[in-house]
Design an enzyme around this catalytic site. Structure first.
Site, PDB file in Angstrom:
ATOM      1  N   CYS A  36     -67.156  30.921 -30.848  1.00  0.00           N
ATOM      2  CA  CYS A  36     -67.986  31.919 -30.304  1.00  0.00           C
ATOM      3  C   CYS A  36     -68.937  32.628 -31.072  1.00  0.00           C
ATOM      4  O   CYS A  36     -70.240  32.573 -30.608  1.00  0.00           O
ATOM      5  CB  CYS A  36     -67.149  32.775 -29.539  1.00  0.00           C
ATOM      6  SG  CYS A  36     -65.935  33.801 -30.606  1.00  0.00           S
ATOM      7  N   ASP A 196     -69.835  30.375 -24.012  1.00  0.00           N
ATOM      8  CA  ASP A 196     -70.107  30.633 -25.359  1.00  0.00           C
ATOM      9  C   ASP A 196     -70.116  29.007 -26.127  1.00  0.00           C
ATOM     10  O   ASP A 196     -70.972  28.792 -27.231  1.00  0.00           O
ATOM     11  CB  ASP A 196     -69.175  31.223 -25.982  1.00  0.00           C
ATOM     12  CG  ASP A 196     -69.551  32.687 -26.073  1.00  0.00           C
ATOM     13  OD1 ASP A 196     -70.769  32.857 -25.839  1.00  0.00           O
ATOM     14  OD2 ASP A 196     -68.787  33.675 -26.424  1.00  0.00           O
ATOM     15  N   HIS A 197     -69.511  28.252 -25.475  1.00  0.00           N
ATOM     16  CA  HIS A 197     -69.007  27.043 -25.996  1.00  0.00           C
ATOM     17  C   HIS A 197     -68.153  26.126 -25.196  1.00  0.00           C
ATOM     18  O   HIS A 197     -68.028  26.422 -23.973  1.00  0.00           O
ATOM     19  CB  HIS A 197     -68.217  27.208 -27.565  1.00  0.00           C
ATOM     20  CG  HIS A 197     -67.146  27.874 -27.281  1.00  0.00           C
ATOM     21  ND1 HIS A 197     -65.802  28.051 -26.475  1.00  0.00           N
ATOM     22  CD2 HIS A 197     -66.895  29.358 -27.888  1.00  0.00           C
ATOM     23  CE1 HIS A 197     -65.320  29.017 -26.618  1.00  0.00           C
ATOM     24  NE2 HIS A 197     -65.577  29.745 -27.481  1.00  0.00           N
TER      25      HIS A 197
END
Length: 265
Positions: A36, A196-197
């Site tokens: 993140c 975020d990912h």
């Protein structure tokens, strides 16, 4: 791969699926890192983390002064910029200093706004925090298991439990969109939805694999701003996009040229 609009047949994400129909869905959107704070450094600055020295998680050291957060440019252009939730940008400094207080509802009347709303209901901690509930909607035995995960009871239970968290997160997305509608702002606000990912199970977060960096990315553009985009509502775009493109894109929408240190487009 957790969302219905991206093809998951076991998901229950009606609000995000509806957002995708109203907006533009990017099929190949990528975080610049599988974790993140490293990713958010790039989202904020519009430059790759290794360029700035923010590629190591929890580094928090000073970075070159030429890198400036995108809200600094927007605030100078008259925007009210808020991020009332998570900051954590992985370099030295006061993260909150880049933002005005509160959320977009606290802005001076009539002022344009740029607001980031973090939804942490689907954070990895939701799988192992105290009080994490057993699966409610899907039985672990019913889970469609990806081929790269071992077929273990623990994995199946975590997947079923995480489907519940994704559904909770979807409801929060709906609440945010409903609040915009009630405030009379939906027709005047461009909405970006992304994570975020990649996901939180093995080979997801922290793994530099497709499953760790590929993210959902949906952009809803109201009719009054459609001339700013080459795509139309309901389009699914196969062209690759990356987090490094977010800051230049947001500045462009506000009529601000891309600063020379930003590396996206």
């Amino acid at each position: 791969h957790w969302l219905g609009c991206y093809g998951n047949k076991q998901s229950q994400t009606p609000r995000i699926d509806a957002l995708a129909k109203e907006g533009i869905l990017f099929e190949n959107a990528y975080s610049n890192a599988p974790v993140c704070a490293v990713a958010r450094a790039t989202i904020l600055m519009g430059a790759y983390s290794p360029t700035m020295g923010t590629q190591h998680m929890r580094s928090r050291h000073a970075i070159p002064a030429k890198y400036k957060p995108n809200p600094e440019y927007l605030r100078a252009a008259g925007y009210h910029c808020t991020n009332p939730g998570k900051t954590d940008y992985n370099f030295k400094g006061n993260d909150n200093s880049y933002w005005d207080k509160g959320d977009y509802r606290k802005r001076p009347e009539g002022k344009p706004f740029y607001s980031i709303l973090n939804i942490t209901l689907s954070h990895e901690s939701s799988l192992f925090s105290k009080g994490a509930s057993d699966p409610q909607r899907l039985k672990p035995s019913e889970i469609d298991l990806p081929p790269y995960l071992p077929d273990l009871p623990e994995i199946r239970k975590d997947m079923a439990r995480y489907h519940d968290r994704i559904t909770d997160m979807d409801a929060r997305v709906g609440k945010i969109l409903d609040d915009l509608e009630k405030a009379g702002l939906a027709d005047h606000t461009i909405v970006f939805y992304y994570s975020d990912h990649g996901g939180v199970l093995p080979r997801g977060k922290r793994y530099l694999e497709n499953t760790g960096v590929k993210v959902p990315m949906i952009v809803r553009i109201p009719e009054k701003f459609r001339h700013l985009a080459p795509f139309k509502p309901g389009d699914r775009v196969a062209e690759p996009v990356s987090f490094v493109d977010l800051a230049p894109t947001v500045l462009s929408l506000a009529g601000i040229d891309t600063p020379p240190q930003m590396q996206g487009r």
